[in-house]
Motif scaffolding. Structure first.
Motif: not given
Ligand code: ZN
Length: 239
Positions: A176-195, A210-214
Motif C-alpha cells: 500500500a505504501t508503493w500504491r501511495l507513492a504511485e497515487a502521489l507522483g505516478g510511476r515516475e515517483l515509484v521509480e525514484i523510490v525504488r532506485v 525489482d524492488w530496489g537495492y539490497g
C-alpha cells in the motif's frame, strides 16, 4: 515564532517509507523541511542516499509544498552508550526473547520525535510527518498508533504549543505504501523510490532487484521485496 500548521518537518531516513512520507508532505503542506539522525548505524549508506533522494523527489513534479532545509542530527554517542545492538555493532541480526529484532533500540522513535519536535518548534513547523506503521508486524511498540497519540499529547504539553504527528503509513502495508507513492507522483515517483531509497540493514547496494537495492535476505529486504511483489501483482498473494 508561532508554529505553522501548514508547515511540516519530515522524519527522513532515506528509506522507502520516509521517501513516500516526503512526497506526501510536499503534496499536503506549504513548507516542508527534513530531519535525519545519525545514531551509529553500521552503514552510512542510508544517510548517503538522503540528499540525492530528497532532490529527486523535490524535482519530480511541481508540488504544493516548497522543500526547505535538511537537518542531520548526530545522536550516536548517546544511543551507542545505551547499549550494543545489531544495528550499531557487528553482531548477527536475530530475534530477541521479546520477539523483537535485536536491531531494536528501545524507544528509538520516541527519541527521534522529541528531537524533531524541538527542532520543529525552533523552525515554526507545526506538523511532524513520520513513517511509523502498525501493519508490518515488526513488533516496534514505539510505532503504534496509541504511542503516537500519547506522544503528540506529551509534546504539545511539554512545548506548550500544539503539534501534530501525521503518520500517513500507519494503516498501510509495504504494498500500500508503493500504491501511495504511485497515487502521489505516478510511476515516475515509484521509480525514484525504488532506485534511490535504501532499506537494507546490511547496507548492500551492489545489485538492483525489482524492488530496489539490497542484500535480499535481511528482514528489511524481505519486507520490502514482499511488499513490492504484492504491489506489482496484487492478485498473486494475499494482502
Ligand atoms: Zn538487506
Amino acid at each position: 515564532m508561532i508554529s505553522d500548521t501548514a508547515a511540516a518537518l519530515v522524519l527522513f531516513s532515506g528509506g522507502q517509507d520516509s521517501a513516500t512520507c516526503l512526497a506526501y508532505a510536499l503534496d499536503r503542506y506549504d513548507r516542508v523541511e527534513t530531519i535525519g539522525f545519525f545514531y551509529g548505524q553500521r552503514h552510512a549508506v542510508e544517510l548517503d542516499c538522503r540528499e540525492p533522494l530528497r532532490a529527486a523527489i523535490a524535482r519530480e513534479r511541481p508540488w504544493r509544498g516548497e522543500l526547505g532545509a535538511d537537518h542531520l542530527l548526530d545522536i550516536a554517542g548517546a544511543l551507542t552508550a545505551l547499549g550494543e545492538t545489531a544495528m550499531t555493532s557487528a553482531i548477527q541480526i536475530t530475534t530477541t526473547e521479546a520477539g523483537l529484532p535485536n536491531t531494536f533500540v528501545p524507544g528509538r522513535n520516541l527519541l527521534f520525535l522529541t528531537y524533531a519536535a524541538a527542532l520543529a518548534y525552533r523552525r515554526g513547523l507545526g506538523v511532524l510527518v513520520g513513517g511509523m506503521c502498525e501493519t508490518d508486524y515488526s513488533g516496534y511498540p514505539d510505532c503504534r498508533r496509541s504511542t503516537m497519540a500519547a506522544m503528540q499529547a506529551a509534546l504539545a504539553l511539554g512545548l506548550d504549543r500544539p503539534i501534530t504527528i501525521d503518520t500517513p503509513l500507519m494503516d498501510r502495508d509495504k504494498a500500500a505504501t508503493w500504491r501511495l507513492a504511485e497515487a502521489l507522483g505516478g510511476r515516475e515517483l515509484v521509480e525514484i523510490v525504488r532506485v534511490a531509497s535504501h532499506s537494507c540493514y546490511k547496507g548492500e547496494r551492489d545489485v538492483l532487484h525489482d524492488w530496489g537495492y539490497g542484500c535480499g535476505d535481511c528482514p528489511a529486504c524481505a519486507l520490502r521485496a514482499s511488499g513490492w511483489f504484492r504491489y506489482v501483482a496484487p492478485g498473486n498473494m494475499d494482502e
